[in-house]
Design an enzyme around this catalytic site. Sequence first.
Site, mmCIF file in Angstrom:
data_model
loop_
_atom_site.group_PDB
_atom_site.id
_atom_site.type_symbol
_atom_site.label_atom_id
_atom_site.label_comp_id
_atom_site.label_asym_id
_atom_site.label_seq_id
_atom_site.Cartn_x
_atom_site.Cartn_y
_atom_site.Cartn_z
ATOM 1 N N ASP A 1 11.899 -1.660 -11.075
ATOM 2 C CA ASP A 1 11.667 -1.606 -9.840
ATOM 3 C C ASP A 1 12.203 -2.588 -9.116
ATOM 4 O OD1 ASP A 1 10.100 -1.660 -7.431
ATOM 5 O OD2 ASP A 1 7.950 -1.959 -8.342
ATOM 6 N N TYR B 1 0.197 2.427 -1.832
ATOM 7 C CA TYR B 1 0.864 1.984 -0.974
ATOM 8 C C TYR B 1 -0.235 1.947 0.287
ATOM 9 C CZ TYR B 1 5.609 1.803 -2.496
ATOM 10 O OH TYR B 1 6.841 1.566 -3.274
ATOM 11 N N GLN C 1 8.251 -0.158 -14.526
ATOM 12 C CA GLN C 1 8.208 -1.636 -13.584
ATOM 13 C C GLN C 1 9.394 -2.276 -13.827
ATOM 14 O OE1 GLN C 1 4.463 -3.326 -15.275
ATOM 15 N NE2 GLN C 1 3.566 -3.134 -13.320
ATOM 16 N N ARG D 1 6.463 3.762 -8.715
ATOM 17 C CA ARG D 1 5.899 2.479 -9.007
ATOM 18 C C ARG D 1 4.979 2.752 -10.072
ATOM 19 N NH1 ARG D 1 6.254 -0.927 -4.048
ATOM 20 N NH2 ARG D 1 7.341 -2.568 -5.135
ATOM 21 N N SER E 1 10.269 -4.486 -6.112
ATOM 22 C CA SER E 1 9.332 -5.534 -6.546
ATOM 23 C C SER E 1 10.310 -6.836 -6.796
ATOM 24 C CB SER E 1 8.676 -5.216 -7.718
ATOM 25 O OG SER E 1 7.522 -4.160 -7.360
HETATM 26 P P1 NAD Z 1 4.835 -2.942 1.109
HETATM 27 O O1 NAD Z 1 5.931 -3.711 1.021
HETATM 28 O O2 NAD Z 1 4.802 -1.514 1.387
HETATM 29 O O3 NAD Z 1 3.752 -3.561 1.873
HETATM 30 C C1 NAD Z 1 3.333 -4.810 1.649
HETATM 31 C C2 NAD Z 1 1.916 -5.162 2.026
HETATM 32 O O4 NAD Z 1 1.545 -4.742 3.502
HETATM 33 C C3 NAD Z 1 1.094 -4.132 1.386
HETATM 34 O O5 NAD Z 1 0.332 -4.764 0.352
HETATM 35 C C4 NAD Z 1 0.298 -3.291 2.197
HETATM 36 O O6 NAD Z 1 -1.196 -2.920 1.781
HETATM 37 C C5 NAD Z 1 0.333 -4.280 3.374
HETATM 38 N N1 NAD Z 1 -0.035 -3.853 4.798
HETATM 39 C C6 NAD Z 1 0.255 -2.623 5.407
HETATM 40 N N2 NAD Z 1 -0.062 -2.527 6.582
HETATM 41 C C7 NAD Z 1 -0.941 -3.713 6.650
HETATM 42 C C8 NAD Z 1 -1.591 -3.996 7.653
HETATM 43 N N3 NAD Z 1 -2.059 -3.469 8.947
HETATM 44 N N4 NAD Z 1 -2.465 -5.364 7.429
HETATM 45 C C9 NAD Z 1 -2.281 -5.937 6.379
HETATM 46 N N5 NAD Z 1 -1.460 -5.514 5.694
HETATM 47 C C10 NAD Z 1 -1.093 -4.538 5.519
HETATM 48 O O7 NAD Z 1 4.313 -2.837 -0.312
HETATM 49 P P2 NAD Z 1 4.824 -3.717 -2.016
HETATM 50 O O8 NAD Z 1 4.524 -5.143 -1.921
HETATM 51 O O9 NAD Z 1 6.077 -2.988 -2.167
HETATM 52 O O10 NAD Z 1 3.701 -2.902 -2.784
HETATM 53 C C11 NAD Z 1 2.266 -2.465 -2.229
HETATM 54 C C12 NAD Z 1 1.626 -2.160 -3.645
HETATM 55 O O11 NAD Z 1 2.323 -1.107 -4.289
HETATM 56 C C13 NAD Z 1 1.269 -3.201 -4.708
HETATM 57 O O12 NAD Z 1 0.781 -4.194 -4.414
HETATM 58 C C14 NAD Z 1 0.964 -2.320 -5.954
HETATM 59 O O13 NAD Z 1 -0.455 -1.856 -5.725
HETATM 60 C C15 NAD Z 1 1.824 -1.042 -5.775
HETATM 61 N N6 NAD Z 1 2.891 -1.453 -6.569
HETATM 62 C C16 NAD Z 1 2.809 -0.752 -7.831
HETATM 63 C C17 NAD Z 1 3.627 -1.266 -9.129
HETATM 64 C C18 NAD Z 1 3.816 -0.695 -10.169
HETATM 65 O O14 NAD Z 1 2.783 -0.086 -10.675
HETATM 66 N N7 NAD Z 1 4.839 -0.614 -11.010
HETATM 67 C C19 NAD Z 1 4.692 -1.953 -8.626
HETATM 68 C C20 NAD Z 1 5.012 -2.597 -7.387
HETATM 69 C C21 NAD Z 1 3.983 -2.244 -6.371
#
Ligand code: NAD
Length: 391
Positions: A142, A241, A139, A134, A145
């Site tokens: 991904d 994450y 991006q 990520r 996403s």
């Molecule tokens: P995910 O599907 O693994 O998790 C979904 C969400 O659940 C996350 O925001 C996580 O913090 C939240 N979560 C976990 N435990 C929790 C709890 N107990 N209570 C409330 N919320 C909780 O995550 P995702 O959506 O695939 O991605 C998470 C992060 O990864 C993004 O927000 C970002 O920071 C990063 N990301 C970066 C890129 C990039 O730079 N290319 C792309 C995608 C995601």
Amino acid sequence: MPSAGQEPSDNIVIIGVIKETVPGEKRVALVPDAVKTLVADDLEVVVQAGAGEAAGFPDATYTEKGATLESDTAALLGRADVVLGVQPPGPEVLGALRSGTIWIGFLKPLDETALAKSLAEKGVTSFSMELMPRITRAQSMDALSSQSTISGYRAVLLASFHLPKIFPMLVTAAGTLSPARVLVIGAGVAGLQAIGTARRLGAVVESYDTRPAVKEQVESLGARFVELDLDTGDAEDSGGYAKAQTEEFYQQQREQLGKRVSASDVVITTALVPGQQAPLLITEEAVRAMKPGSVVVDLAAEKGGNCALTQADQDVVVDGVTILGHTNLPAEIPFHASQMYAKNLVTFLKHLVDEGKIELDLEDEITKGALLTHEGQITNDAVKARAEGAN
Ligand code: NAD
């Protein structure tokens, strides 16, 4: 084995698109426009007949863009140098895969370690889209996403469909209707899209995430960030994450979130911790305290669910509250989910191909990051450790 006259080409790289067989999977790995891009890059594309049908792309739309069709699974796998899929290969496809073939798709690497082992033993070079780093450079590749974006949108539409209320506030001659109250737990990619969609429909939205960094993003979408009295100083890993928390933390979170849950018409949960079962965040008691007609959409259903009452792929009704446990929301909007996924795959393929030839640079962060199996080995450390632990 390749059938006579269908030896893999030494010259032109052949990209095969498999027809998905998992029940309910309506997506396809490549859409016709993506075929056109690859053909323009001197690659050959063979699509399994009917592969795009359920997503809204009939066979003729592929041939118009320069693909050829192949009906038989074994024949397709016999010809293709690279096979593109959405879901992990089932036993029939796995059995027909040739050593040296490259497979690119979702492979559920941390859950399906037996599959990783089989791919390695068969000499398949596999790339798992879940392992895509990520990082900014990756991006557009991904797929987690892109598909989460679709899930977040769909979750809100599902909720609005089941809710016996409308989302926006309406002031009419027949009276004033108050807006729906939506709580989104987990403000990652799916959660943020759910917030944006619910806001566009006019709901009053609030959201909570253990990663304090998302507060600003939640607020920029016009939602309120719920503050809980929990220590979230160590909630995020170096990849952005969420980290797993202690059971004591989750206990407190459940207690503090309970009031917000019962005050909501719709709760959308998306909380996940990579490689783990989903944390339990909504108790049965909190659901029973919701108003009849309220809806919970649990996007973590495939990983056990964030709600105690969630049943994977079932609609559960308890005290008039509906809990939806759909495990494959992107497949419910297959046209656009496939279009986005195909874009991710094409960008990744272009990354692997140099002047019409596949060049695997195993020092490259993206190539190495997404690689699951190569030359008979599981190459990803976390998956390898899990596979060895499972012995
Ligand atoms: P995910 O599907 O693994 O998790 C979904 C969400 O659940 C996350 O925001 C996580 O913090 C939240 N979560 C976990 N435990 C929790 C709890 N107990 N209570 C409330 N919320 C909780 O995550 P995702 O959506 O695939 O991605 C998470 C992060 O990864 C993004 O927000 C970002 O920071 C990063 N990301 C970066 C890129 C990039 O730079 N290319 C792309 C995608 C995601």
